[in-house]
Write a protein that holds these residues in place. Structure first.
Motif, short mmCIF file in Angstrom:
data_model
loop_
_atom_site.label_atom_id
_atom_site.label_comp_id
_atom_site.label_asym_id
_atom_site.label_seq_id
_atom_site.Cartn_x
_atom_site.Cartn_y
_atom_site.Cartn_z
N HIS A 1 -13.65 19.73 33.68
CA HIS A 1 -13.06 21.05 33.47
C HIS A 1 -13.57 22.00 34.53
N CYS A 2 -13.03 23.21 34.55
CA CYS A 2 -13.30 24.14 35.66
C CYS A 2 -14.25 25.28 35.31
N VAL A 3 -14.72 25.35 34.09
CA VAL A 3 -15.54 26.48 33.65
C VAL A 3 -17.01 26.24 34.00
N PRO A 4 -17.62 27.11 34.81
CA PRO A 4 -19.05 26.96 35.12
C PRO A 4 -19.89 27.11 33.85
N ALA B 1 -8.56 20.54 42.75
CA ALA B 1 -9.65 19.84 43.42
C ALA B 1 -10.88 19.75 42.53
N ASP B 2 -11.20 20.84 41.82
CA ASP B 2 -12.35 20.83 40.92
C ASP B 2 -12.14 19.88 39.75
N LEU B 3 -10.90 19.80 39.24
CA LEU B 3 -10.60 18.89 38.13
C LEU B 3 -10.77 17.43 38.55
N LEU B 4 -10.40 17.12 39.77
CA LEU B 4 -10.42 15.72 40.22
C LEU B 4 -11.76 15.29 40.78
N GLN B 5 -12.62 16.23 41.15
CA GLN B 5 -13.88 15.89 41.81
C GLN B 5 -14.73 14.88 41.02
N PRO B 6 -14.89 15.04 39.69
CA PRO B 6 -15.72 14.08 38.95
C PRO B 6 -15.15 12.66 38.93
N PHE B 7 -13.86 12.50 39.26
CA PHE B 7 -13.24 11.19 39.21
C PHE B 7 -13.15 10.53 40.58
N GLN B 8 -13.79 11.12 41.58
CA GLN B 8 -13.80 10.50 42.90
C GLN B 8 -14.46 9.14 42.81
N GLY B 9 -13.80 8.13 43.33
CA GLY B 9 -14.32 6.78 43.28
C GLY B 9 -13.86 6.00 42.06
N CYS C 1 0.21 30.75 40.35
CA CYS C 1 0.99 31.45 41.38
C CYS C 1 0.21 31.64 42.67
N HIS C 2 -1.11 31.49 42.59
CA HIS C 2 -1.96 31.71 43.77
C HIS C 2 -2.16 30.38 44.48
N PRO C 3 -1.70 30.23 45.71
CA PRO C 3 -1.74 28.92 46.38
C PRO C 3 -3.15 28.35 46.51
N GLN C 4 -4.12 29.15 46.94
CA GLN C 4 -5.48 28.64 47.10
C GLN C 4 -6.13 28.42 45.75
N GLY C 5 -5.83 29.31 44.79
CA GLY C 5 -6.38 29.15 43.46
C GLY C 5 -5.94 27.85 42.81
N LEU C 6 -4.65 27.53 42.93
CA LEU C 6 -4.14 26.29 42.36
C LEU C 6 -4.76 25.07 43.04
N GLN C 7 -4.85 25.11 44.37
CA GLN C 7 -5.44 23.98 45.09
C GLN C 7 -6.89 23.75 44.68
N ASP C 8 -7.66 24.83 44.60
CA ASP C 8 -9.08 24.69 44.25
C ASP C 8 -9.25 24.24 42.80
N ARG D 1 -15.89 30.62 47.87
CA ARG D 1 -15.09 30.11 46.76
C ARG D 1 -15.95 29.18 45.92
N GLU D 2 -16.68 29.77 44.97
CA GLU D 2 -17.48 28.97 44.05
C GLU D 2 -16.57 28.35 42.99
N LYS D 3 -17.07 27.30 42.34
CA LYS D 3 -16.28 26.66 41.30
C LYS D 3 -15.90 27.67 40.22
N GLY D 4 -14.62 27.74 39.92
CA GLY D 4 -14.14 28.63 38.87
C GLY D 4 -13.79 30.03 39.33
N TRP D 5 -13.83 30.30 40.63
CA TRP D 5 -13.53 31.66 41.10
C TRP D 5 -12.12 32.07 40.69
N TYR D 6 -11.22 31.11 40.61
CA TYR D 6 -9.82 31.36 40.29
C TYR D 6 -9.59 31.68 38.82
#
Length: 263
Positions: free
Chosen positions: A250-253, A61-69, A51-58, A23-28
C-alpha cells in the motif's frame, strides 16, 4: 494531510503540473479530495490523484515495488475503482488485466462470491472461469487424478500450475471485498504472486514413500493466496487478516497510517 487536501480542494483548478522537489512515498496522497457530501460517502476521494500524471505514476510504482522479483502472470482489479489502478499496474508490468465484476455484467460463464462491503451492504461479485484456471498437462485425467507421468518410480517434470495473480483495489477498509476476490481467485486455482511463507516443491503432488511414486492427494487445485495491492489498507480486523496471510502493498507511510485508521 487533511489540511493539504482541503487546501487543494479550495483551489479554483487543479495544478496538474506541480511536482514537489522531493517525491517521498505517499506525497500524492495530498492530491485526494475530502468528503463534502456527508456520511453516505467515503471520507476521501482518491480519484483526484489519478488526474495528476506524476502522482499516478508514482502511486503505481510504490504499489508494485514490494513485488519486484516476484513472478506475476496477470493483474486482477476489483469493480470498479480497482480497474484504474489494476489496469495501470498491468500496463506497467506488461501483463494482462482481469476484471472482477459486480454480479450481472458478464455474458460468459462465471463463478460468483457473496460478500459485505465497507458499508455493510450485501453484494455479489463474479469473474469469468476461463482466465486463470490451471491448464491441464498432457497425460492427466480431466478430474485431476493420478497422471500418467507420475506412475513411474522416479520423479518426472511437474505439470504447469494456474496463473499467478496480483489483486488490486483502490482501498481495503473492512476487507470484505478483497477477501471475496481472493476467494474467487483461489477457487479457480490461481497461484500465489509473492506468497508468504515457504512453499512446497509443488503444492499438488506428494511422494509416496511406500509405492515410491508421485501421486495427487486431491482431485482439484489447492487454495493458495495472492498478492494484494491498494492505495490504503486499514488496520481493521479484516485488513489485518489479509496482511497476516498475504503479501501486501500500500502507499500510506507508517506515520500517516493512524490517520487513515481513525477517520
Amino acid at each position: 494531510l487533511h489540511a493539504q487536501c482541503l487546501q487543494r480542494l479550495q483551489s479554483p483548478r487543479m495544478d496538474l503540473c506541480h511536482v514537489p522537489a522531493t517525491r517521498e512515498k505517499g506525497w500524492y496522497l495530498a492530491l485526494m479530495a475530502p468528503n463534502v457530501k456527508g456520511p453516505n460517502y467515503a471520507w476521501l476521494d482518491p480519484s483526484r490523484l489519478y488526474c495528476h500524471p506524476q502522482g499516478l505514476q508514482d502511486c503505481v510504482a510504490d504499489l508494485l515495488q514490494p513485488f519486484q522479483g516476484d513472478a506475476i502472470d496477470m493483474v486482477a482489479g476489483i469493480d470498479a475503482m480497482g480497474f484504474i489502478l489494476g489496469a495501470a499496474a498491468a500496463a506497467t508490468l506488461q501483463k494482462g488485466f482481469l476484471a472482477i465484476r459486480k454480479a450481472g455484467h458478464l455474458c460468459v460463464q462465471t463463478v460468483a462470491q457473496p460478500y459485505s462491503d465497507y458499508s455493510g451492504r450485501e453484494k455479489v461479485m463474479e469473474v469469468r472461469t476461463d482466465a486463470i484456471t490451471p491448464g491441464e498437462p498432457a497425460g492427466c485425467s480431466p478430474l485431476w487424478g493420478l497422471p500418467v507421468w507420475a506412475q513411474g518410480t522416479h520423479p518426472q517434470p511437474l505439470p504447469p500450475a494456474g496463473l499467478r495473480i496480483l489483486l488490486v483495489d483502490q482501498w481495503v477498509e473492512t476487507g470484505g471485498t478483497m477477501r471475496a476476490a481472493i476467494e474467487l481467485v483461489e477457487r479457480l486455482g490461481g497461484v500465489v504472486a509473492g506468497r508468504r511463507g515457504h512453499p512446497r516443491v509443488h503444492p499438488w503432488v506428494q511422494w509416496d514413500h511406500h509405492s515410491h511414486r508421485l501421486w495427487r492427494p486431491v482431485l482439484s487445485p489447492p487454495c493458495v493466496p495472492t498478492g494484494v495491492a491498494a492505495i490504503c489498507m486499514e488496520n481493521s480486523e479484516g485488513g489485518k487478516w489479509i496482511q497476516e496471510r498475504y503479501k501486501c502493498s500500500h502507499c500510506v507511510p507508517p506515520h500517516l497510517q493512524p490517520h487513515f485508521d481513525q477517520h
